[in-house]
Motif scaffolding. Structure first.
Motif, short mmCIF file in Angstrom:
data_model
loop_
_atom_site.label_atom_id
_atom_site.label_comp_id
_atom_site.label_asym_id
_atom_site.label_seq_id
_atom_site.Cartn_x
_atom_site.Cartn_y
_atom_site.Cartn_z
N ARG A 1 0.84 -1.20 0.00
CA ARG A 1 0.00 0.00 0.00
C ARG A 1 0.87 1.25 0.00
O ARG A 1 2.05 1.20 0.30
CB ARG A 1 -0.93 0.01 1.22
N THR A 2 0.27 2.37 -0.28
CA THR A 2 1.00 3.63 -0.37
C THR A 2 1.08 4.33 0.99
O THR A 2 0.36 3.98 1.94
CB THR A 2 0.33 4.59 -1.36
N GLU B 1 -0.01 7.28 1.63
CA GLU B 1 -1.30 7.91 1.89
C GLU B 1 -2.31 6.92 2.46
O GLU B 1 -3.10 7.25 3.36
CB GLU B 1 -1.85 8.54 0.60
N GLU B 2 -2.28 5.69 1.94
CA GLU B 2 -3.17 4.66 2.48
C GLU B 2 -2.85 4.40 3.95
O GLU B 2 -3.76 4.22 4.77
CB GLU B 2 -3.03 3.36 1.69
N TYR B 3 -1.57 4.35 4.28
CA TYR B 3 -1.18 4.10 5.68
C TYR B 3 -1.74 5.17 6.60
O TYR B 3 -2.26 4.87 7.69
CB TYR B 3 0.34 4.05 5.79
N ASP C 1 -4.38 6.86 6.27
CA ASP C 1 -5.82 6.65 6.42
C ASP C 1 -6.13 5.36 7.17
O ASP C 1 -7.01 5.33 8.03
CB ASP C 1 -6.49 6.62 5.04
N MET C 2 -5.40 4.28 6.87
CA MET C 2 -5.64 3.00 7.54
C MET C 2 -5.43 3.10 9.05
O MET C 2 -6.12 2.45 9.83
CB MET C 2 -4.73 1.91 6.98
N CYS D 1 5.04 -2.12 0.61
CA CYS D 1 4.45 -0.81 0.91
C CYS D 1 5.48 0.30 0.74
O CYS D 1 6.67 0.11 0.98
CB CYS D 1 3.90 -0.80 2.33
N TYR E 1 -12.51 4.53 -2.71
CA TYR E 1 -11.12 4.96 -2.54
C TYR E 1 -10.34 4.89 -3.85
O TYR E 1 -9.56 5.77 -4.17
CB TYR E 1 -10.44 4.07 -1.48
N ASN F 1 -2.21 2.31 -8.17
CA ASN F 1 -1.82 2.53 -6.78
C ASN F 1 -0.82 1.47 -6.32
O ASN F 1 0.21 1.79 -5.72
CB ASN F 1 -3.07 2.50 -5.90
N TYR G 1 -10.88 4.75 6.03
CA TYR G 1 -10.40 3.91 4.93
C TYR G 1 -11.19 2.61 4.97
O TYR G 1 -11.26 1.95 6.01
CB TYR G 1 -8.91 3.61 5.10
N PHE H 1 -11.61 -0.43 1.99
CA PHE H 1 -11.57 -1.01 0.65
C PHE H 1 -12.22 -2.40 0.68
O PHE H 1 -13.26 -2.60 0.08
CB PHE H 1 -10.13 -1.07 0.14
#
Length: 236
Positions: free
Chosen positions: A20-21, A23-25, A27-28, A49, A102, A112, A219, A221
Motif C-alpha cells: 500500500r502507499t 497515503e493509504e497508511y 488513512d488505515m 508498501c 477509494y 496505486n 479507509y 476497501f
C-alpha cells in the motif's frame, strides 16, 4: 549464511509481494504526518508498501521489516509485478467484496499498487539498511527501540492459517520492541468477518496492563475492513 539469514529465508514463490502507499497508511491507521514527526517508527510486516520510502523522504524515521527482504530488490520487484497482475485478475471476479470509493475502479487500484511497489523497491536499492528481513514471531530489535509500530494486513487477516497462540506470541513481540503504541489494521479476516478471537485478545492485552481501543478509520476497501486496534503501552 548467517543465523538470521537462515531463519528468514523463504522461497520467493511463496511470498506475495504487494503493498500500500504512504497515503493509504495514514488513512488505515488514522494518522497525520505531523503525529509521526520525531518518532522512531517500525512497519511490520511491510511487504511492498511505500510507507518507509515516502516517510523517510518526508523527514520521518521509518524502518521496514518483512520475511521477503532476504531477496534482492530486483527479484522482489519482478515478483511484485507478477503478483499485482494476478491480483487484478482475481479482483475482477471478487470486486463485489470491495468498496470502490477509494480507488474508483480496478485500474485505479492497479496504478496505486504499482506506485507503492516502485517506491518501495527503488528505496530498497538506495537504503537497504532500512529493510530488515524477519520471521515473526521473532524480531531482531532491542526492547522499546521504536516509539510506534504499524502492522497492516497480517495479524487477524490470516485467521485460517495463523493460530491464536501465534497471534499472542507476535503481539507480545511487537509490544516488546515498541515504547508507546502498536496499531493493527484491519480487524477482519480474508472473508471480511471480525477476527473470531479478537475479544479474547483484547482481554488478554487489557489484563496485561495495556490500554486497548478499537478505532474506526477513514479507509475501507475490503468490505467491513474499516477499523484498527490501538494498543497503548502506557500502564493503566
Amino acid at each position: 549464511m548467517s543465523k538470521v539469514e537462515q531463519s528468514t529465508k523463504l522461497d520467493l514463490e511463496r511470498i506475495v509481494f504487494i503493498g500500500r502507499t504512504f497515503e493509504e497508511y495514514l488513512d488505515m491507521f488514522s494518522l497525520s504526518k505531523e503525529e509521526l514527526e520525531g518518532k522512531k517508527i517500525l512497519d511490520c510486516p511491510a511487504g511492498a508498501c511505500s510507507f518507509t520510502a515516502v516517510g523517510n523522504k518526508s523527514g520521518l524515521d521509518v524502518t521496514a521489516c518483512d520475511i521477503a527482504y532476504d531477496h534482492a530488490g530486483e527479484a522482489l520487484k519482478n515478483k511484485g509485478l507478477q503478483d499485482i497482475e494476478h491480483a487484478m485478475k482475481h479482483m475482477r471476479k471478487a470486486q463485489n467484496n470491495y468498496k470502490w470509493d477509494y480507488f474508483r475502479d480496478i485500474e485505479g487500484l492497479r496504478r496505486n499498487r504499482l506506485s507503492a511497489l516502485e517506491e518501495c523497491t527503488t528505496d530498497m536499492e538506495k537504503a537497504r539498511g532500512r529493510y530488515i528481513p524477519v520471521t515473526l514471531p521473532s524480531l531482531p530489535f532491542q526492547n522499546e527501540e521504536f516509539e510506534i509500530l504499524l502492522s497492516a494486513h497480517f495479524l487477524f487477516m490470516y485467521a485460517d492459517r495463523l493460530d491464536y497462540q501465534f497471534h499472542i506470541d507476535t503481539l507480545n513481540e511487537l509490544l516488546r520492541v515498541t515504547k508507546e503504541e502498536v496499531r493493527i489494521f484491519p480487524l477482519v479476516d480474508l472473508e471480511g468477518k471480525r477476527y473470531e478471537h479478537l475479544d479474547q485478545i483484547k482481554s488478554y492485552l487489557t489484563d496485561s496492563g495495556f490500554i486497548i481501543e478499537e478505532v474506526k478509520v477513514p479507509y475501507e476497501f475490503q468490505t467491513n475492513a474499516n477499523s484498527m486496534l490501538k494498543i497503548k503501552k502506557d500502564k493503566i
